[in-house]
Design an enzyme around this catalytic site. Structure first.
Site: not given
Lengths: 429, 200
Positions: B164-165
């Site tokens: 995701c990040h």
């Protein structure tokens, strides 16, 4: 209200009702004869468009709720049932999902219009603040609505966004975790979470409708701003709202609906993500999760900052800062049309928002991350540096003598001050 | 009309003597505030995890078939639990990491005191060094990191990578590249035998 009532009840029943509930008087004064600057351009039609979109979302949402099952096992299947089995279900759902995008498109144009023409400046600060409140309610409503199909993107969007609150653990250990579990109704996103998001998704549009009523009330005290940003000085600077702006708003609305309909009928999934047609799986995060397009700039700001708490603070700050715009902008001139320096910074801000939207959809690596940080810095600098400083040092261009002057020229104002010439009923009808 | 004996401003400060009206105002106002707060609590507390959710407290896992280098994911309280049978190289890599290099210096191990340092000994199972049992939820925003399946990208430190990040964890589940602020949490668990773990 801002102007004396000109309503004349002509029949007995009108007089009877007017003495008991003067609702016809309010409609007449506020929506028929309401004095509106004669120079409003098409950027001013988005208020009416937004009212229409709110009505569309409530109408389609209420009927979709008759078929939706808000449970972990039933949600995804019931949405598919709406698409395949329910009469007109495909149309209602696509109108609702595309409608959310069109709603945000309109609200962003409406907000940029307010920023460009200085519509937040005195005496319209409360009007602007109510507008920002509506924007925040819309963001919450759209987020909760996106969770309901319970696909992969739904599930992981809820997971990521609710986890934003866990950043409070960095302030008071344990507080964020408690708060997140309270929101979830469990130790992870699950059935209880879906059920409460559904309940609140149904509630919030009616809160929006309430704040919209206040927003229109606050608009009707000072009246509309206009592209010159100067005040209405004489009655001939205005025209009655009906028929001049009912027709102009109506025409813009029809054009807007053409775009809306084109998406609903020819590209209903253009703005969505295929991953959301995969049922939610709590054991697998999609390789590339992105929010809907209207949240991408905020998502880019979140990811630009490598610290969890500060990233969340920047995300919230990017919206909350709008509340302070009336006091951050120090310029005495409302309209950017007469602000030769600020104008460049304004368009750079528009480019920044679009660029952040693009970057929000990219992987946060390499140059994308660097650019994300540069644009995030400018996003905040626009409000915190440009607005206060440029307002003080800039020399604005000369303002016209009146609203009517740039429309008809100074001679026309002197020659025929009593007749609005620009929009004759036969020209617009 | 007899309005003259009703003061126009019944609550004005000019009137020093407390009246029956003052008493009623304070009593009614106090009841409204306390009653309102008391009525609000059930409306808010109903959102907390309910009795059936809280009762799903423990789960037992058979780990006999997990060979070195393999990993197993099970569900506990709606969350994935990562159980990894580490190889000797992975253990050595985790042990050789100086604690000063870590983003989060704490073990985050529910079976140890809160201030235990994030050494490999404090992260791995007690007396069973190859075994690592963790909540498989990224401490940033709750995504499931990659690294459990054979072909997954495991990040620069050979542990887990969050898609995701971009957070990365090492072979002891400690965060090495942000934005995640904390090491992967270790749930309360115990070995019932060499082949069975009880989580919770």
């Amino acid at each position: 209200m801002a102007h004396p009532s000109s309503y004349q009840p002509n029949t007995g029943i009108e007089r009877w009702l007017d003495a008991r509930l003067p609702i016809v008087r309010v409609v007449h004064d506020q929506f028929m004869v309401f004095p509106t600057p004669r120079n409003l351009n098409y950027w001013w039609t988005f208020g009416g468009i937004l009212t229409f979109m709110l009505a569309v979302q409530i109408a389609t949402g209420v009927v979709l709720a008759m078929h939706f099952v808000p449970t972990e096992s039933g949600a995804f299947d019931s949405v598919e049932k709406i698409m395949r089995d329910v009469n007109w279900g495909w149309l209602l759902r696509y109108a609702h999902s595309v409608g959310a995008s069109m709603f945000f498109l309109a609200v962003y144009i409406h907000t940029f219009r307010g920023l460009y023409y200085g519509s937040y400046k005195a005496p319209r600060e409360v009007l602007w603040i109510l507008g920002v409140l509506i924007l925040m309610l819309m963001i919450a409503t759209a987020f909760m609505g996106y969770s309901l199909p319970w696909g992969q993107m739904s599930f992981w969007a809820v997971t990521v966004i609710t986890n934003l609150f866990s950043s409070l653990d960095a302030v008071i250990p344990g507080l964020g975790t408690r708060l997140v579990q309270w929101i979830w109704g469990g130790f992870a996103v699950g059935g209880p979470t879906l059920n409460r998001l559904y309940s609140l998704h149904y509630l919030f549009p009616f809160l929006i409708a309430g704040v919209v009523a206040l927003h229109i009330w606050a608009l009707h005290i000072p009246g509309n701003n206009n592209p010159t940003g100067i005040d209405v000085k004489v009655p001939t600077d205005t025209v009655p709202f009906h028929p001049y702006y009912t027709i102009k708003d109506g025409f813009a609305l029809v054009a807007f609906i053409l775009v809306f309909a084109a998406l609903v009928f020819y590209a209903p999934n253009f703005l969505g993500h295929p991953d959301n047609y995969i049922p939610a799986n709590p054991l697998q995060t999609p390789t590339h999760i992105v929010p809907e397009w209207y949240f991408l700039p905020f998502y880019a700001i979140l990811r630009a900052i490598p610290n969890k708490l500060l990233g969340v603070a920047a995300l919230n700050g990017s919206i909350l800062i709008l509340f302070f715009v009336p006091w951050l902008d120090t310029s005495k001139v409302r309209s950017t049309r007469y602000r030769p320096v600020y104008r460049w910074f304004f368009w750079a801000f528009v480019v920044t928002c679009v660029a952040l939207g693009y970057l929000g959809a990219q992987q946060p690596e390499g140059w994308y991350l660097v650019l994300g940080r540069i644009f995030t810095a400018y996003y905040f600098a626009f409000f915190l540096v440009v607005m206060p400083v440029v307002g003080l040092i800039e020399k604005p261009r000369g303002l016209p003598g009146s609203i009517t002057e740039p429309v008809l020229g100074p001679e026309a104002v002197r020659a025929a001050p009593a007749t609005p010439r620009r929009l004759k009923p036969e020209q617009v009808g | 009309m007899a309005t003259h004996d009703i003061p126009l401003e019944p609550l004005s400060a000019d009137n020093d003597e407390p009246t029956r009206r003052d008493v009623l105002l304070i009593a009614a106002g106090g009841c409204a505030i306390v009653g309102g707060a008391a009525a609000l609590w059930p409306l808010l507390d109903q959102m907390n995890p309910d009795a059936s959710t809280l009762s799903l407290a423990t789960t037992e896992v058979d780990i006999s078939h997990v060979e070195p280098g393999q990993a197993l994911t099970v569900m506990w309280r709606g969350k994935p639990i990562f159980i990894r049978h580490r190889t000797d190289q992975e253990i050595a890599k985790a042990k050789d990491t100086p604690l000063d290099d870590l983003i989060d210096p704490l073990a985050r191990n529910a079976n140890l005191p809160e201030n235990a340092p994030a050494s490999d000994d404090n992260r791995a199972a007690k007396d069973r060094e190859p075994w690592l049992v963790m909540v498989g939820v990224c401490t940033h925003l709750g995504c499931i990191p990659k690294g459990q399946a054979v072909g997954d990208y495991k990040g620069e430190y050979g542990g887990w990578f969050c898609p995701c990040h971009g957070s990365q964890y090492d072979t002891a589940g400690r965060v090495r590249i942000g934005p995640a602020p904390e090491n992967l949490a270790i749930p309360p668990y115990s070995f019932l035998s060499d082949e069975k773990i009880k989580i919770g």
